[in-house]
Design a protein around this motif. Structure first.
Motif, short mmCIF file in Angstrom:
data_model
loop_
_atom_site.label_atom_id
_atom_site.label_comp_id
_atom_site.label_asym_id
_atom_site.label_seq_id
_atom_site.Cartn_x
_atom_site.Cartn_y
_atom_site.Cartn_z
N PHE A 184 6.42 37.28 -9.19
CA PHE A 184 7.40 36.44 -9.89
C PHE A 184 8.34 37.32 -10.72
CE2 PHE A 184 9.06 33.85 -13.30
CZ PHE A 184 9.20 32.58 -12.77
N LYS A 185 7.77 38.27 -11.47
CA LYS A 185 8.57 39.15 -12.33
C LYS A 185 9.48 40.06 -11.50
CE LYS A 185 6.97 38.32 -16.61
NZ LYS A 185 7.83 37.95 -17.74
N GLN A 186 8.98 40.51 -10.36
CA GLN A 186 9.81 41.35 -9.49
C GLN A 186 11.02 40.57 -8.98
OE1 GLN A 186 7.35 43.09 -6.38
NE2 GLN A 186 5.76 43.61 -7.89
N ARG A 187 10.78 39.33 -8.57
CA ARG A 187 11.89 38.49 -8.10
C ARG A 187 12.87 38.22 -9.23
NH1 ARG A 187 11.23 36.03 -3.08
NH2 ARG A 187 12.83 34.51 -3.65
N GLU A 188 12.33 37.97 -10.41
CA GLU A 188 13.17 37.74 -11.59
C GLU A 188 14.06 38.94 -11.86
OE1 GLU A 188 11.88 35.43 -15.46
OE2 GLU A 188 11.21 37.51 -15.57
N ARG A 189 13.47 40.13 -11.78
CA ARG A 189 14.24 41.36 -12.04
C ARG A 189 15.33 41.56 -10.98
NH1 ARG A 189 10.67 46.68 -12.16
NH2 ARG A 189 10.50 46.04 -9.98
N ARG A 190 15.02 41.16 -9.74
CA ARG A 190 16.01 41.31 -8.65
C ARG A 190 16.99 40.14 -8.60
NH1 ARG A 190 11.19 42.94 -5.54
NH2 ARG A 190 11.14 40.85 -4.64
N GLU A 191 16.83 39.20 -9.54
CA GLU A 191 17.67 38.00 -9.64
C GLU A 191 17.60 37.17 -8.36
OE1 GLU A 191 21.56 39.28 -10.83
OE2 GLU A 191 20.94 39.55 -12.92
N GLU A 192 16.40 37.07 -7.78
CA GLU A 192 16.18 36.23 -6.60
C GLU A 192 15.70 34.86 -7.04
OE1 GLU A 192 14.86 39.85 -3.58
OE2 GLU A 192 13.34 38.50 -4.38
N ASP A 193 15.86 33.90 -6.16
CA ASP A 193 15.44 32.54 -6.50
C ASP A 193 13.95 32.52 -6.84
OD1 ASP A 193 16.02 29.45 -6.28
OD2 ASP A 193 14.12 29.83 -5.25
N ASN A 194 13.60 31.78 -7.91
CA ASN A 194 12.21 31.76 -8.37
C ASN A 194 11.71 30.34 -8.56
OD1 ASN A 194 10.40 33.85 -8.53
ND2 ASN A 194 11.12 34.63 -10.50
N HIS A 195 12.05 29.45 -7.64
CA HIS A 195 11.49 28.10 -7.65
C HIS A 195 10.19 28.11 -6.85
CE1 HIS A 195 15.64 27.11 -8.77
NE2 HIS A 195 15.15 26.02 -9.30
N TRP A 196 9.16 27.50 -7.43
CA TRP A 196 7.82 27.50 -6.82
C TRP A 196 7.26 26.08 -6.82
CZ3 TRP A 196 5.50 31.95 -4.82
CH2 TRP A 196 6.23 33.13 -5.05
N ILE B 190 10.96 26.07 -0.87
CA ILE B 190 12.03 26.33 0.10
C ILE B 190 13.36 25.93 -0.53
CG2 ILE B 190 12.90 25.80 2.41
CD1 ILE B 190 9.94 25.17 3.16
N GLU B 191 14.09 26.93 -0.99
CA GLU B 191 15.33 26.64 -1.73
C GLU B 191 16.52 26.44 -0.81
OE1 GLU B 191 15.52 31.17 -1.31
OE2 GLU B 191 13.98 29.62 -1.49
N ASN B 192 16.35 26.82 0.47
CA ASN B 192 17.46 26.68 1.43
C ASN B 192 17.01 25.94 2.68
OD1 ASN B 192 15.73 28.69 2.14
ND2 ASN B 192 17.30 30.16 2.79
N PRO B 193 16.55 24.70 2.52
CA PRO B 193 16.05 23.96 3.69
C PRO B 193 17.18 23.54 4.62
CG PRO B 193 16.16 22.50 1.78
CD PRO B 193 16.50 23.89 1.29
N VAL B 194 16.84 23.39 5.89
CA VAL B 194 17.76 22.75 6.82
C VAL B 194 17.78 21.26 6.45
CG1 VAL B 194 18.18 22.15 9.24
CG2 VAL B 194 17.31 24.44 8.64
N LEU B 195 18.96 20.72 6.25
CA LEU B 195 19.10 19.34 5.78
C LEU B 195 19.57 18.43 6.92
CD1 LEU B 195 20.84 20.13 2.35
CD2 LEU B 195 18.40 19.72 2.78
N PHE B 196 19.42 17.13 6.70
CA PHE B 196 19.82 16.14 7.71
C PHE B 196 20.72 15.11 7.03
CE2 PHE B 196 19.30 12.37 10.36
CZ PHE B 196 19.46 12.90 11.64
N PHE B 197 21.83 14.81 7.66
CA PHE B 197 22.78 13.86 7.06
C PHE B 197 22.35 12.42 7.35
CE2 PHE B 197 26.54 11.16 7.10
CZ PHE B 197 27.04 11.41 5.81
#
Length: 627
Positions: free
Chosen positions: A387-399, A436-443
């Motif tokens: 989690f801290k590594q992702r935070e440092r790299r400014e990557e998405d951190n939703h869990w 999954i912060e970038n899911p394939v969505l359906f309209f």
């Protein structure tokens, strides 16, 4: 004590004794505790006081020993520095049977209702903001203050779980002690212990406070915020919400657990492994007697080569909802009897085990088709480091935090708060998976772009050789609100399981309607190619699950067959040449899934399942072999 009082106290001990013993409340206090509960005596004010302490600026060349002492008894996490001290002029004696105290709870809630209660319950936001040192003086609750309380509350939260009731009623409850209890600070050498107690007669929960030694007037009341934890690294991790420290030096690699880990799971499940057997060769016209407790099977299995029996003893096939345990006895006494379960199949159907066996594909990072997952019980340090590594790299951190072994999204929460996730370890056993912060969505008309998940029914015919089928129909579930990476407690935005939620609409689209709509929305992605990737993921998962002998893998038992539901989503990923593609993400595998929709729209469903699994006649059924 005499008469009715003695009987009442005996009933109290009978009812609450197990909980008191489990919390290590000394028996010398039990009678006083019972009296205080019965009469609602809150007498802590006669013995203790809350004082605000002025924090001392630390000098660079200060006394290291003093600095260590300050750290040990600091007021972790609080900008406002409070302490609870003994004010009774006689001090407090641990041997005194009256030295046990009740602490009331200021707020009791389940996580999914927290925001709504802060916005709607009069005075609650004011009280919580004041208790947590958050600046809020408005008349109307505002989102900024609510968001601050929702973040800070993980420094104050405690939890308990009811042992009886429905699955919903057994979901962990979180609570915040009143101002007195919340001002008690942490120490590695605590002077007091606390434990929650649900008082059955009043149906109210309290926190019980008792001393661990004698205290003099002026001494501080402290408790251990990581009570019972002896592992130094895990203590550091559990105390992070109050005592921030750098854990980046911890390796975030999560290897597959040892063989002993799987052996312990087998023992804990009280499951016995079968002896080797050879299944008889049956006559092609044999009619099999089926014993089942599943109404869906009783109502929908109409194939002429199967007939039902009320006698478990005369059955050729046991097809039951409840988990079967004693495979050894069955293999010794009735090896010819087939059943709808495999020994050690919990390696697939329990979320922490699913993550563990999947590491056989793709190493410590796991396969591309499974979100990165950590077991909060055994892999907390690795998770925090990651989690801290992702935070440092400014990557998405939703869990997303999920119980190991609950379905229907119960007690499942999405968060980007590290403190929240760390504290979840104190409730029921959980895993935490990358959301999954970038899911394939359906309209969907009138709604917009929504999340959806897909359920496939897979049939495991055998382990050696591995024979796996997938039913040709799949099922879809949709969120009710357009997706965005906010409002994380908005169930209808972030979850798709609507058929168990009251008062919400359930959107259904059949698979044969969905495919052309999907291909119209994503013309560069044929459903066949997407489904090929899904089936490849299923094959790899079962190959991993069957790669090692039991209990490290699913047991090769010739009389076993099984039906599982695999729930998955699609997410956007990018290939090495920069092209976007849809990556399947397996969410969970369910044993004995609810097949009500399958039977309603496809009446031959169980005929097909039984033909493929028990007759080896898959050719004319609506199934596809994928291994």
């Amino acid at each position: 004590m005499e008469g009715d009082c003695a009987d009442d106290y005996k009933a109290f001990v009978s009812l609450h004794g197990p909980a008191l013993r489990a919390s290590a409340v000394p028996p010398r206090y039990w009678q006083s505790l019972w009296r205080k509960l019965e009469s609602e005596v809150f007498d802590a004010g006669e013995y203790f006081g809350i004082m605000q302490v002025e924090e001392v600026e630390e000098e660079d060349d200060g006394d290291e020993e003093l600095e260590g002492e300050l750290k040990k008894n600091s007021n972790p996490g609080n900008e406002l520095c409070y302490k609870v001290i003994v004010t009774n002029e006689m001090g407090l004696q641990a041997a005194n049977s009256n030295s046990i105290f009740l602490i009331d709870h200021a707020w009791t809630y389940r996580v999914e209702h927290a925001r709504q209660q802060l916005l709607q319950v009069p005075g609650l936001l004011h009280r919580m903001a004041n208790l947590m040192g958050i600046d809020f003086h408005g008349e109307v609750p505002d989102e900024r203050a609510v968001a601050q309380v929702l973040e800070e509350m993980w420094k104050y939260n405690q939890t308990y779980q009811l042992s009886h009731g429905t699955a919903e009623e057994k979901v962990p409850v979180w609570y915040i002690m009143d101002e007195f209890g919340s001002r008690i600070q942490h120490s590695d050498e605590p002077t007091f212990a606390t434990a929650p107690l649900f008082y059955m007669r009043q149906q109210i929960a309290y926190t019980v406070l008792w001393p661990l030694r004698d205290l003099e007037t002026g001494e501080e009341v402290t408790r251990d915020f990581a009570y019972g934890e002896t592992d130094r690294l895990i203590r550091r991790c559990r105390l992070l919400p109050w005592l921030p420290n750098d854990v980046l030096e911890i390796n975030s690699v999560t290897a597959e657990p040892s063989d002993d880990h799987y052996q312990a799971i087998l023992s804990e499940n009280k499951e016995t492994l079968p002896i080797p057997i050879k299944l008889p060769v049956y006559d092609k016209n044999k009619i099999f007697k089926v014993y089942t407790d599943l109404q869906q099977v009783l109502q929908n299995l109409t194939h002429p080569r199967f007939e039902f029996t009320d006698s478990e003893q005369e059955a050729d096939i046991l097809y039951n909802f409840s988990h079967f345990k004693d495979f050894r006895k069955l293999s010794e006494e009735r090896p010819h009897v087939m059943l709808n379960q495999f020994p050690c199949e919990n390696l697939l159907t329990v979320k922490d085990c699913l993550a563990s066996i999947s590491r056989r594909i793709g190493g410590s990072e796991g396969p591309k088709w499974l979100p990165r997952t950590f077991n909060l019980h055994t892999e907390l340090p690795q998770f925090i480091s990651y989690f801290k590594q992702r935070e440092r790299r400014e990557e998405d951190n939703h869990w997303i935090c999920k119980p190991w072994n609950l379905a229907r999204s119960l007690d499942t929460h999405i968060t980007k708060s590290l403190n929240n996730i760390i504290r979840q370890r104190e409730s029921i056993p959980k895993v935490v998976s990358k959301y999954i912060e970038n899911p394939v969505l359906f309209f969907l008309e009138d709604v917009g772009l929504v999340k959806f998940d897909i359920r496939y029914i897979v049939l495991l015919r055998s382990v050696k050789p591995l024979r796996l089928y997938v039913y040709d129909v799949f099922w879809l579930r949709f969120s009710n609100r357009a997706f965005s990476l906010d409002d994380l407690d908005d169930y209808e935005k972030h979850f798709t399981v609507m058929n168990y939620a009251s008062g919400v609409s359930l959107k259904q689209i059949h698979y044969d309607e969905f495919i052309p709509l999907f291909e119209k929305q994503y013309p560069e992605h044929s459903w066949k190619s997407v489904q090929d990737d899904i089936f490849k993921a299923f094959a790899e998962l079962f190959q991993a699950a069957c790669a090692k002998p039991a209990p490290l893998g699913i047991c090769d038992y010739p009389s076993s067959r099984a039906v599982y539901a695999i729930d998955l989503m699609l997410k956007w990923d990018t290939s090495s040449n920069g092209k976007r593609f849809m990556q399947p993400q397996i969410l969970e595998v369910n044993f004995n899934p609810d097949c009500e929709r399958a039977c309603r729209y496809h009446p031959t469903f169980f005929n097909d399942v039984f033909s493929a699994l028990f007759l080896d006649e898959a050719k004319d059924c609506h199934v596809t072999a994928i291994v």
